[in-house]
Design a protein around this motif. Structure first.
Motif, PDB file in Angstrom:
ATOM      1  N   THR A  28     140.937  46.178   8.860  1.00  0.00           N
ATOM      2  CA  THR A  28     140.557  46.981  10.023  1.00  0.00           C
ATOM      3  C   THR A  28     139.052  46.934  10.251  1.00  0.00           C
ATOM      4  O   THR A  28     138.593  46.735  11.378  1.00  0.00           O
ATOM      5  N   ALA A  29     138.282  47.098   9.201  1.00  0.00           N
ATOM      6  CA  ALA A  29     136.824  47.071   9.323  1.00  0.00           C
ATOM      7  C   ALA A  29     136.344  45.712   9.830  1.00  0.00           C
ATOM      8  O   ALA A  29     135.477  45.631  10.699  1.00  0.00           O
ATOM      9  N   VAL A  31     138.035  43.434  11.613  1.00  0.00           N
ATOM     10  CA  VAL A  31     138.446  43.202  12.994  1.00  0.00           C
ATOM     11  C   VAL A  31     137.608  44.048  13.943  1.00  0.00           C
ATOM     12  O   VAL A  31     137.179  43.575  14.999  1.00  0.00           O
ATOM     13  N   ARG A  32     137.334  45.278  13.569  1.00  0.00           N
ATOM     14  CA  ARG A  32     136.532  46.141  14.442  1.00  0.00           C
ATOM     15  C   ARG A  32     135.115  45.616  14.623  1.00  0.00           C
ATOM     16  O   ARG A  32     134.493  45.837  15.653  1.00  0.00           O
ATOM     17  N   ARG A  33     134.596  44.925  13.613  1.00  0.00           N
ATOM     18  CA  ARG A  33     133.254  44.340  13.756  1.00  0.00           C
ATOM     19  C   ARG A  33     133.221  43.273  14.838  1.00  0.00           C
ATOM     20  O   ARG A  33     132.185  43.042  15.451  1.00  0.00           O
ATOM     21  N   LEU A  35     135.178  43.348  17.536  1.00  0.00           N
ATOM     22  CA  LEU A  35     135.654  43.941  18.781  1.00  0.00           C
ATOM     23  C   LEU A  35     134.686  45.026  19.250  1.00  0.00           C
ATOM     24  O   LEU A  35     135.033  46.193  19.338  1.00  0.00           O
ATOM     25  N   GLU A  38     135.728  47.435  22.280  1.00  0.00           N
ATOM     26  CA  GLU A  38     136.721  48.438  21.909  1.00  0.00           C
ATOM     27  C   GLU A  38     136.073  49.553  21.091  1.00  0.00           C
ATOM     28  O   GLU A  38     136.377  50.729  21.253  1.00  0.00           O
ATOM     29  N   ARG A  39     135.142  49.175  20.198  1.00  0.00           N
ATOM     30  CA  ARG A  39     134.442  50.167  19.397  1.00  0.00           C
ATOM     31  C   ARG A  39     133.606  51.068  20.301  1.00  0.00           C
ATOM     32  O   ARG A  39     133.601  52.288  20.145  1.00  0.00           O
ATOM     33  N   ARG A  42     135.838  53.544  22.016  1.00  0.00           N
ATOM     34  CA  ARG A  42     136.223  54.649  21.128  1.00  0.00           C
ATOM     35  C   ARG A  42     135.065  55.619  20.946  1.00  0.00           C
ATOM     36  O   ARG A  42     135.264  56.829  20.927  1.00  0.00           O
ATOM     37  N   GLN A  43     133.855  55.084  20.820  1.00  0.00           N
ATOM     38  CA  GLN A  43     132.696  55.952  20.657  1.00  0.00           C
ATOM     39  C   GLN A  43     132.455  56.784  21.916  1.00  0.00           C
ATOM     40  O   GLN A  43     132.141  57.973  21.826  1.00  0.00           O
TER      41      GLN A  43
END
Length: 82
Positions: A28-29, A31-33, A35, A38-39, A42-43
């Motif tokens: 997860t960490a 993939v989020r880096r 994306l 998308e991050r 969410r923020q």
């Protein structure tokens, strides 16, 4: 919400994931880096929710929070003298 996935990865990646305490968190960490949009979304969503929370607070709640913060600061700055 979470979704369980089954994936195939190269041997070196599998070795790394197996060495992690929580392979799901590691994936997860990673993939989020990659994306960032998308991050950021969410923020933004979290910031908007926090803004709504603050706007809905009463003046009494705000004052109680201010007093708690000041009391905590006093204790931290002067020791544990009450």
């Amino acid at each position: 919400m979470t979704v369980k996935l089954s994936i195939s990865v190269p041997d070196d990646v599998a070795e790394y994931l197996q060495s992690q305490g929580n392979a799901s968190a590691a994936v997860t960490a990673a993939v989020r880096r990659i994306l960032p949009e998308e991050r950021r979304a969410r923020q933004r969503q979290a910031a908007q929710a926090y803004g709504r929370f603050l706007r809905e607070r009463t003046s009494e709640q705000t004052e109680a929070d201010r007093m708690l913060i000041e009391s905590s600061n006093d204790i931290a700055l002067r020791g544990t003298e009450w």
